[in-house]
Scaffold this motif. Structure first.
Motif: not given
Length: 125
Positions: A33, A49, A51, A58, A60, A70-71
């Protein structure tokens, strides 16, 4: 050796956008993560945030919901934080962090073992 390197910070006017990157190495990216945190002068570090690279979940902070996204690009071992509609109160040093697992504490600093050095984001009014 675990490394997390943030980039993409800078100076932007209120209402503008920035995209931060966190390039990771030295660990199995897909198992971890990644969290983004920020720290303003005189303030505690706060979670922004997170992910999960294993399943894409995800999370936030309320203060950035609807503005930040976020990506993760698992092929490049990089996590991004797209920040839109920036406000002066978003001004801070932004850090990324990494650790295994997922849970209620993914926006807590204590969840993470590995940290980057940070990148400055300044939003002018």
């Amino acid at each position: 050796e675990v490394q997390l390197v943030e980039s993409g910070g800078g100076l932007v006017q209120a209402g503008g956008s920035l995209r931060l990157s966190c390039a990771a190495s030295g660990f199995t990216f897909d198992d971890h993560t990644i969290g983004w945190f920020r720290q303003a002068p005189g303030e505690a570090r706060e979670g922004v945030s997170s992910i999960s690279n294993s399943d894409g979940r995800t999370y936030y902070a309320d203060s950035v919901k609807g503005r930040f996204t976020i990506s993760s690009d698992n092929a490049k071992n990089t996590v991004f934080l797209q920040m839109n509609s920036l406000k002066p109160e978003d001004t801070a040093v932004y850090y990324c962090a990494a650790d295994v697992g997922w849970g209620a504490g993914v926006l807590r600093t204590t969840f993470y073992h590995y940290w980057g050095q940070g990148t400055q984001v300044t939003v002018s009014s």
